[in-house]
Design a protein around this motif. Structure first.
Motif, short mmCIF file in Angstrom:
data_model
loop_
_atom_site.label_atom_id
_atom_site.label_comp_id
_atom_site.label_asym_id
_atom_site.label_seq_id
_atom_site.Cartn_x
_atom_site.Cartn_y
_atom_site.Cartn_z
N GLN A 1 43.60 50.69 -28.21
CA GLN A 1 42.61 49.90 -28.68
C GLN A 1 43.01 49.45 -30.18
OE1 GLN A 1 38.74 51.57 -28.91
NE2 GLN A 1 37.96 50.38 -30.66
N ALA A 2 43.57 50.27 -30.77
CA ALA A 2 44.09 49.74 -32.39
C ALA A 2 45.14 48.49 -32.23
CB ALA A 2 44.81 51.05 -32.88
N LEU A 3 45.85 48.47 -31.28
CA LEU A 3 46.93 47.45 -31.18
C LEU A 3 46.11 46.19 -30.69
CD1 LEU A 3 49.62 46.20 -31.10
CD2 LEU A 3 50.01 47.17 -28.63
N LEU A 4 45.02 46.12 -29.85
CA LEU A 4 44.16 44.99 -29.45
C LEU A 4 43.71 44.57 -30.89
CD1 LEU A 4 42.99 46.64 -25.75
CD2 LEU A 4 44.53 44.45 -26.22
N ASP B 1 38.50 40.00 -24.16
CA ASP B 1 37.99 40.47 -22.94
C ASP B 1 38.27 41.92 -22.83
OD1 ASP B 1 36.81 40.76 -20.20
OD2 ASP B 1 38.69 40.19 -19.45
N ALA B 2 39.48 42.31 -22.96
CA ALA B 2 39.63 43.78 -22.92
C ALA B 2 39.06 44.61 -24.28
CB ALA B 2 41.17 43.91 -23.02
N LEU B 3 38.93 44.18 -25.31
CA LEU B 3 38.00 44.62 -26.35
C LEU B 3 36.57 44.97 -26.20
CD1 LEU B 3 39.43 43.00 -29.61
CD2 LEU B 3 39.70 45.70 -28.87
N GLY B 4 36.18 43.84 -25.12
CA GLY B 4 34.74 43.66 -24.78
C GLY B 4 34.36 44.86 -23.71
N ARG C 1 29.23 40.14 -28.31
CA ARG C 1 29.74 39.16 -28.92
C ARG C 1 31.36 38.95 -28.34
NH1 ARG C 1 27.44 42.21 -33.47
NH2 ARG C 1 25.94 41.11 -34.16
N LEU C 2 31.97 39.98 -28.21
CA LEU C 2 33.54 39.98 -27.68
C LEU C 2 33.51 39.07 -26.19
CD1 LEU C 2 34.61 43.27 -28.64
CD2 LEU C 2 35.48 41.42 -29.65
N TYR C 3 32.67 39.40 -25.52
CA TYR C 3 32.80 38.50 -24.18
C TYR C 3 32.19 37.11 -24.39
CZ TYR C 3 32.77 42.94 -21.36
OH TYR C 3 33.17 44.06 -20.75
N GLN C 4 31.23 36.84 -25.15
CA GLN C 4 31.00 35.49 -25.44
C GLN C 4 32.27 34.84 -26.27
OE1 GLN C 4 28.22 34.13 -24.57
NE2 GLN C 4 28.81 32.14 -25.18
N LEU C 5 32.89 35.44 -27.21
CA LEU C 5 34.00 35.13 -27.69
C LEU C 5 35.10 34.58 -26.59
CD1 LEU C 5 34.19 37.05 -31.28
CD2 LEU C 5 33.84 34.54 -30.98
#
Length: 294
Positions: free
Chosen positions: A84-87, A102-105, A119-123
């Motif tokens: 997660q931190a690297l993403l 997408d992965a952060l979503g 927000r992340l999926y929309q972005l």
């Protein structure tokens, strides 16, 4: 824990050579899977003879070089959360690409931060549709575009507060030629009534702004409810809620034709992973109005 939604990208599918040397270099580093070199070319692009769009794309390719290594590690049994931190670093440093968003979503959804996941999926969806920053070789296929839209919609419905239908400008109903005809809106109503909650009115305003941007000639509003109460009462309530939204959209300037329909509890929402939600949250997903752009 949701399985990370990732895509392997073929090294041989890299874009054609561009004018700046850093672009050529980052493509070669990507093909070789050399993260250090890819990052170095991205850092040097700011002082090289590269246009602004090229510099941004160089950063995206460097980010994707790192992302591919994360994808391989997850495929070999590591947890996506361990990365997660690297993403997050890749998102901050390079702004994407959509695969990182997408992965952060997925990670936000797993920890039940539905607002952030929306927000992340929309972005990710909007980033994937940017044909300058996401050339064809980097783009998702039609089914994955639909998945991103479906997850963004689901997370908006699950989020405790309204999340905008678009993060980067006017709303779209077509992404790389894939038409998104139907949108589930997170317009909330006072329980058992057709009156907006304060959050519901905010979501209705966001929808109105999208419709003003897209300017469809006509829409159909389809109301849905949970299964609490009688079938007949739910039909009546679902139609009343669609009518309330119709009246609001007309009052704030949407000039197209609006048809309304009530489906009651007959068509419950189908989440990506129903086991992730308790009964109350599933009921919340079912309480929705769908906007069908005709």
């Amino acid at each position: 824990m949701a399985v990370a939604a990732t895509l392997f990208l073929l090294a041989g599918a890299a874009p054609a050579t561009a004018a700046c040397e850093a672009f050529t270099g980052v493509v070669e580093a990507f093909n070789a899977g050399d993260e250090a070199k890819a990052r170095a070319f991205a850092a040097a692009a700011g002082t090289a003879n590269c246009r602004a769009g090229e510099r941004t794309l160089i950063g995206r390719i460097a980010s994707l070089t790192v992302f591919n290594r994360i994808t391989t590690a997850v495929g070999n049994g590591e947890k996506l959360s361990d990365h997660q931190a690297l993403l997050e670093e890749l998102q901050t440093q390079y702004g994407g690409p959509w695969q990182v968003l997408d992965a952060l979503g997925d990670l936000a959804r797993d920890r039940k931060d539905y607002e952030q996941a929306a927000r992340l999926y929309q972005l990710a969806l909007e980033d994937s549709a940017n044909e300058t920053l996401t050339p064809d070789w980097m783009a998702p296929d039609a089914q994955y575009i639909l998945r991103l839209d479906r997850l963004a919609s689901e997370m908006r419905l699950a989020a405790p507060r309204p999340v905008q239908l678009a993060m980067r400008g006017g709303c779209k109903i077509s992404f790389r030629g894939v038409k998104i005809k139907k949108k589930s809106t997170p317009v909330r109503y006072v329980f058992g009534t057709a009156d907006f909650t304060p959050e519901g009115e905010e979501a209705a305003k966001d929808l109105a702004e999208c419709l003003k941007a897209v300017k469809p000639a006509s829409i159909r509003l389809i109301g849905h409810t949970d299964s609490i109460g009688s079938t007949e009462a739910n039909y009546t309530l679902s139609l009343a809620r669609a009518e309330t939204l119709k009246a609001y959209l007309s009052s704030v300037g949407y000039a197209g034709a609006i048809a309304t329909e009530g489906r009651g509890e007959d068509q419950p929402f189908k989440p990506d992973d129903a086991s992730a939600y308790d009964t109350e949250m599933l009921n919340q997903l079912n309480r929705r109005v769908e906007v069908d752009v005709e």
